[in-house]
Design a protein around this motif. Structure first.
Motif, mmCIF file in Angstrom:
data_model
loop_
_atom_site.group_PDB
_atom_site.id
_atom_site.type_symbol
_atom_site.label_atom_id
_atom_site.label_comp_id
_atom_site.label_asym_id
_atom_site.label_seq_id
_atom_site.Cartn_x
_atom_site.Cartn_y
_atom_site.Cartn_z
ATOM 1 N N VAL A 8 0.851 -1.185 0.000
ATOM 2 C CA VAL A 8 0.000 0.000 0.000
ATOM 3 C C VAL A 8 0.885 1.234 0.000
ATOM 4 C CG1 VAL A 8 -1.752 1.271 1.333
ATOM 5 C CG2 VAL A 8 -1.841 -1.224 1.223
ATOM 6 N N THR A 9 0.428 2.244 -0.765
ATOM 7 C CA THR A 9 1.151 3.510 -0.789
ATOM 8 C C THR A 9 0.211 4.645 -0.397
ATOM 9 O OG1 THR A 9 0.680 3.827 -3.147
ATOM 10 C CG2 THR A 9 2.785 2.772 -2.574
ATOM 11 N N PHE A 10 0.812 5.697 0.099
ATOM 12 C CA PHE A 10 0.101 6.936 0.388
ATOM 13 C C PHE A 10 0.787 8.029 -0.414
ATOM 14 C CE2 PHE A 10 -0.439 10.853 2.886
ATOM 15 C CZ PHE A 10 -1.812 10.938 2.855
ATOM 16 N N ALA A 11 0.072 8.579 -1.389
ATOM 17 C CA ALA A 11 0.636 9.578 -2.307
ATOM 18 C C ALA A 11 1.926 9.052 -2.942
ATOM 19 C CB ALA A 11 0.864 10.900 -1.594
ATOM 20 N N GLY A 12 1.915 7.761 -3.287
ATOM 21 C CA GLY A 12 3.049 7.143 -3.960
ATOM 22 C C GLY A 12 4.145 6.622 -3.052
ATOM 23 N N ASN A 13 4.066 6.904 -1.771
ATOM 24 C CA ASN A 13 5.089 6.465 -0.824
ATOM 25 C C ASN A 13 4.611 5.223 -0.067
ATOM 26 O OD1 ASN A 13 6.912 8.738 -1.266
ATOM 27 N ND2 ASN A 13 5.307 9.942 -0.291
ATOM 28 N N PRO A 14 5.447 4.175 -0.003
ATOM 29 C CA PRO A 14 5.041 2.950 0.695
ATOM 30 C C PRO A 14 4.764 3.196 2.182
ATOM 31 C CG PRO A 14 7.067 2.603 -0.559
ATOM 32 C CD PRO A 14 6.773 4.079 -0.579
ATOM 33 N N VAL A 15 3.728 2.527 2.690
ATOM 34 C CA VAL A 15 3.407 2.553 4.112
ATOM 35 C C VAL A 15 3.275 1.112 4.597
ATOM 36 C CG1 VAL A 15 2.304 4.824 4.140
ATOM 37 C CG2 VAL A 15 0.925 2.789 3.673
ATOM 38 N N THR A 16 3.383 0.935 5.888
ATOM 39 C CA THR A 16 3.278 -0.382 6.510
ATOM 40 C C THR A 16 1.878 -0.554 7.073
ATOM 41 O OG1 THR A 16 5.599 -0.168 7.143
ATOM 42 C CG2 THR A 16 4.324 -1.915 8.222
ATOM 43 N N VAL A 147 -13.631 -8.117 -0.067
ATOM 44 C CA VAL A 147 -12.619 -7.290 0.597
ATOM 45 C C VAL A 147 -11.863 -6.496 -0.465
ATOM 46 C CG1 VAL A 147 -10.520 -7.250 2.009
ATOM 47 C CG2 VAL A 147 -12.254 -9.003 2.425
ATOM 48 N N GLU A 148 -11.708 -5.214 -0.209
ATOM 49 C CA GLU A 148 -10.845 -4.381 -1.053
ATOM 50 C C GLU A 148 -9.970 -3.525 -0.150
ATOM 51 O OE1 GLU A 148 -10.954 -1.226 -4.764
ATOM 52 O OE2 GLU A 148 -12.628 -1.193 -3.341
ATOM 53 N N TYR A 149 -8.663 -3.736 -0.251
ATOM 54 C CA TYR A 149 -7.680 -2.840 0.354
ATOM 55 C C TYR A 149 -7.147 -2.010 -0.810
ATOM 56 C CZ TYR A 149 -7.338 -6.018 4.425
ATOM 57 O OH TYR A 149 -7.591 -6.791 5.539
ATOM 58 N N THR A 154 -4.909 7.281 -1.609
ATOM 59 C CA THR A 154 -5.563 8.497 -2.086
ATOM 60 C C THR A 154 -6.596 8.221 -3.184
ATOM 61 O OG1 THR A 154 -3.800 8.957 -3.686
ATOM 62 C CG2 THR A 154 -3.572 9.925 -1.473
ATOM 63 N N ASN A 155 -6.757 6.962 -3.602
ATOM 64 C CA ASN A 155 -7.759 6.603 -4.611
ATOM 65 C C ASN A 155 -9.073 6.202 -3.940
ATOM 66 O OD1 ASN A 155 -5.891 7.013 -6.643
ATOM 67 N ND2 ASN A 155 -5.337 4.865 -6.780
ATOM 68 N N GLU A 156 -10.159 6.322 -4.696
ATOM 69 C CA GLU A 156 -11.463 5.897 -4.203
ATOM 70 C C GLU A 156 -11.633 4.393 -4.416
ATOM 71 O OE1 GLU A 156 -14.960 8.400 -4.951
ATOM 72 O OE2 GLU A 156 -13.587 9.855 -5.862
ATOM 73 N N PRO A 157 -12.464 3.762 -3.593
ATOM 74 C CA PRO A 157 -12.708 2.324 -3.754
ATOM 75 C C PRO A 157 -13.502 2.021 -5.023
ATOM 76 C CG PRO A 157 -14.073 3.209 -1.998
ATOM 77 C CD PRO A 157 -13.186 4.327 -2.459
ATOM 78 N N ASP A 158 -13.580 0.740 -5.354
ATOM 79 C CA ASP A 158 -14.369 0.274 -6.490
ATOM 80 C C ASP A 158 -15.817 0.126 -6.021
ATOM 81 O OD1 ASP A 158 -15.610 -1.060 -8.582
ATOM 82 O OD2 ASP A 158 -13.920 -2.409 -8.951
ATOM 83 N N TYR A 159 -16.564 1.212 -6.124
ATOM 84 C CA TYR A 159 -17.944 1.222 -5.645
ATOM 85 C C TYR A 159 -18.797 0.171 -6.351
ATOM 86 C CZ TYR A 159 -16.563 5.819 -3.846
ATOM 87 O OH TYR A 159 -15.921 6.843 -3.211
ATOM 88 N N ASP A 160 -18.637 0.051 -7.661
ATOM 89 C CA ASP A 160 -19.465 -0.880 -8.429
ATOM 90 C C ASP A 160 -19.270 -2.314 -7.956
ATOM 91 O OD1 ASP A 160 -20.515 1.209 -9.931
ATOM 92 O OD2 ASP A 160 -19.058 0.973 -11.568
ATOM 93 N N ALA A 161 -18.035 -2.718 -7.745
ATOM 94 C CA ALA A 161 -17.760 -4.102 -7.296
ATOM 95 C C ALA A 161 -18.317 -4.330 -5.896
ATOM 96 C CB ALA A 161 -16.256 -4.384 -7.334
ATOM 97 N N ALA A 162 -18.150 -3.351 -5.012
ATOM 98 C CA ALA A 162 -18.657 -3.490 -3.644
ATOM 99 C C ALA A 162 -20.183 -3.585 -3.639
ATOM 100 C CB ALA A 162 -18.192 -2.314 -2.778
ATOM 101 N N LEU A 163 -20.833 -2.717 -4.393
ATOM 102 C CA LEU A 163 -22.295 -2.709 -4.421
ATOM 103 C C LEU A 163 -22.841 -3.961 -5.098
ATOM 104 C CD1 LEU A 163 -22.744 1.069 -5.079
ATOM 105 C CD2 LEU A 163 -23.298 -0.165 -2.973
#
Length: 170
Positions: A8-16, A147-149, A154-163
């Motif tokens: 996972v990244t936050f604004a392109g930077n890896p996070v743990t 499940v979607e991680y 900074t991106n939005e989730p896949d609403y269509d797949a979740a719904l």
């Protein structure tokens, strides 16, 4: 707390990401968070309903706000579905946002006290002590069905797949 294998990244930077990564087919672990009245709320309080867990870092950001607005609109048309909006924001901030936005169909819950949800579902961002963005769909029998991680926070989730996953359960 365990580290997940999520990239996972936050604004392109890896996070743990910390906690126990949840997967489709898992029995949904019960967790305790708090509501706007500072009362403890458990996942098991919603037994018998389909549960949509809308997970995000902070209600005070544009993407998180859009995510909550979208799920609030969709929640209006979903019967026997509890849409639980979870972050580590203080309950007062969540309540203020929903009041200002007129969001009445989602249930805002705060994991700020113990990170119980974040740890059990693998959503804790170690570097910021916030939750990463994602969606978890749990059926009426408390089995995880979707499940979607988000790989980029900074991106939005896949609403269509979740719904689509929710509508297959109701």
């Amino acid at each position: 707390m365990n580290k997940t294998n999520l990239n996972v990244t936050f604004a392109g930077n890896p996070v743990t990401i910390l906690g126990n990564e949840i997967k489709v087919g898992d029995k949904a672990p019960d967790f305790t968070v708090i509501n706007e009245k500072l009362e403890s709320v458990k996942l098991s309080d919603f037994d018998g309903k389909v549960k949509v867990l809308v997970v995000y870092p902070s209600i005070d950001t544009g993407v998180c706000a859009a995510q909550n607005r979208k799920f609030n609109v969709e929640a209006n048309s979903l019967e026997d579905v509890a849409v639980l909006s979870i972050s580590v924001d203080l309950p007062f901030a969540q309540s203020r946002f929903c009041g200002a936005e007129g969001l009445e169909n989602i249930i805002t819950l705060s994991d700020h006290k113990d990170l119980d949800f974040g740890e059990k579902y693998g959503f804790v961002i170690e570097e910021f002590r916030l939750l990463t963005r994602g969606t978890v769909i749990i059926d009426k029998d408390n089995t995880v069905k979707y499940v979607e991680y988000l790989p980029e926070i900074t991106n939005e989730p896949d609403y269509d797949a979740a719904l689509k996953a929710v509508k297959e359960l109701i």
